[in-house]
Scaffold this motif. Structure first.
Motif, PDB file in Angstrom:
ATOM      1  N   VAL A 194     -17.854  16.087  14.766  1.00 28.88           N
ATOM      2  CA  VAL A 194     -16.955  16.969  15.512  1.00 28.88           C
ATOM      3  C   VAL A 194     -16.971  16.715  17.017  1.00 28.88           C
ATOM      4  O   VAL A 194     -16.261  17.390  17.762  1.00 28.88           O
ATOM      5  N   ASP A 195     -17.766  15.721  17.454  1.00 28.32           N
ATOM      6  CA  ASP A 195     -17.747  15.368  18.888  1.00 28.32           C
ATOM      7  C   ASP A 195     -16.374  14.837  19.242  1.00 28.32           C
ATOM      8  O   ASP A 195     -15.822  13.994  18.542  1.00 28.32           O
ATOM      9  N   SER A 196     -15.797  15.309  20.360  1.00 31.88           N
ATOM     10  CA  SER A 196     -14.440  14.905  20.723  1.00 31.88           C
ATOM     11  C   SER A 196     -14.391  13.537  21.401  1.00 31.88           C
ATOM     12  O   SER A 196     -13.342  12.919  21.456  1.00 31.88           O
ATOM     13  N   LYS A 197     -15.485  13.065  21.932  1.00 31.49           N
ATOM     14  CA  LYS A 197     -15.492  11.743  22.585  1.00 31.49           C
ATOM     15  C   LYS A 197     -16.512  10.846  21.991  1.00 31.49           C
ATOM     16  O   LYS A 197     -17.444  11.170  21.402  1.00 31.49           O
TER      17      LYS A 197
ATOM     18  N   MET B 277     -25.452  -1.065  15.001  1.00 29.05           N
ATOM     19  CA  MET B 277     -25.606  -0.653  13.623  1.00 29.05           C
ATOM     20  C   MET B 277     -24.509  -1.316  12.797  1.00 29.05           C
ATOM     21  O   MET B 277     -23.379  -1.475  13.250  1.00 29.05           O
ATOM     22  N   LEU B 278     -24.851  -1.681  11.572  1.00 29.41           N
ATOM     23  CA  LEU B 278     -23.888  -2.217  10.625  1.00 29.41           C
ATOM     24  C   LEU B 278     -23.677  -1.213   9.503  1.00 29.41           C
ATOM     25  O   LEU B 278     -24.632  -0.607   9.015  1.00 29.41           O
TER      26      LEU B 278
ATOM     27  N   ASN C 127     -20.394   2.914  18.574  1.00 30.81           N
ATOM     28  CA  ASN C 127     -20.267   4.185  19.267  1.00 30.81           C
ATOM     29  C   ASN C 127     -20.531   5.324  18.288  1.00 30.81           C
ATOM     30  O   ASN C 127     -19.637   6.145  18.008  1.00 30.81           O
ATOM     31  N   GLU C 128     -21.750   5.425  17.799  1.00 26.55           N
ATOM     32  CA  GLU C 128     -22.085   6.475  16.833  1.00 26.55           C
ATOM     33  C   GLU C 128     -22.154   7.826  17.543  1.00 26.55           C
ATOM     34  O   GLU C 128     -22.699   7.941  18.639  1.00 26.55           O
ATOM     35  N   ARG C 129     -21.580   8.858  16.902  1.00 26.12           N
ATOM     36  CA  ARG C 129     -21.609  10.224  17.436  1.00 26.12           C
ATOM     37  C   ARG C 129     -21.344  11.194  16.303  1.00 26.12           C
ATOM     38  O   ARG C 129     -20.952  10.802  15.219  1.00 26.12           O
ATOM     39  N   GLY C 130     -21.549  12.454  16.583  1.00 26.15           N
ATOM     40  CA  GLY C 130     -21.344  13.486  15.586  1.00 26.15           C
ATOM     41  C   GLY C 130     -19.894  13.586  15.149  1.00 26.15           C
ATOM     42  O   GLY C 130     -18.979  13.286  15.925  1.00 26.15           O
TER      43      GLY C 130
END
Length: 101
Positions: A98-101, A1-2, A93-96
């Protein structure tokens, strides 16, 4: 993703017309293949500062957007009346939030 993010600066007296044109462009852009989001917001009316935030699936989608007739027409219409500092970022590395990793 860009991820595309930055600022456009426009003469404050041109801002209403610029934003009207930008809103028309945004409606078209949001329907383009590979567009994940396309958002524009006035940050400072007095300074004519506009925040640009876009997400694209990949470089091919972004390249197609930049070459599209609606995009080219918008740039041609406004390029002499705006300055911009807009950068492109690769996101692997897309993530939520509040995700810690």
């Amino acid at each position: 993703m860009l991820i595309i993010c930055g600022y456009v600066n426009i003469k404050p007296s041109d801002l209403p017309h610029f934003m009207a044109d930008m809103n028309v462009l945004a409606q078209t852009v949001r329907k383009r293949a590979g567009n994940l989001s396309y958002d524009v917001a006035v940050e400072d009316h007095l300074a004519g500062s506009v925040l640009i935030s876009e997400r694209w699936q990949d470089q091919d989608a972004l390249t197609a957007h930049l070459a599209a007739p609606h995009t080219r027409a918008f740039i041609t219409r406004w390029q002499e009346r705006m300055t911009a500092e807009i950068l492109k970022y690769d996101a692997f590395n897309e993530r939520g939030l509040v995700d810690s990793k």
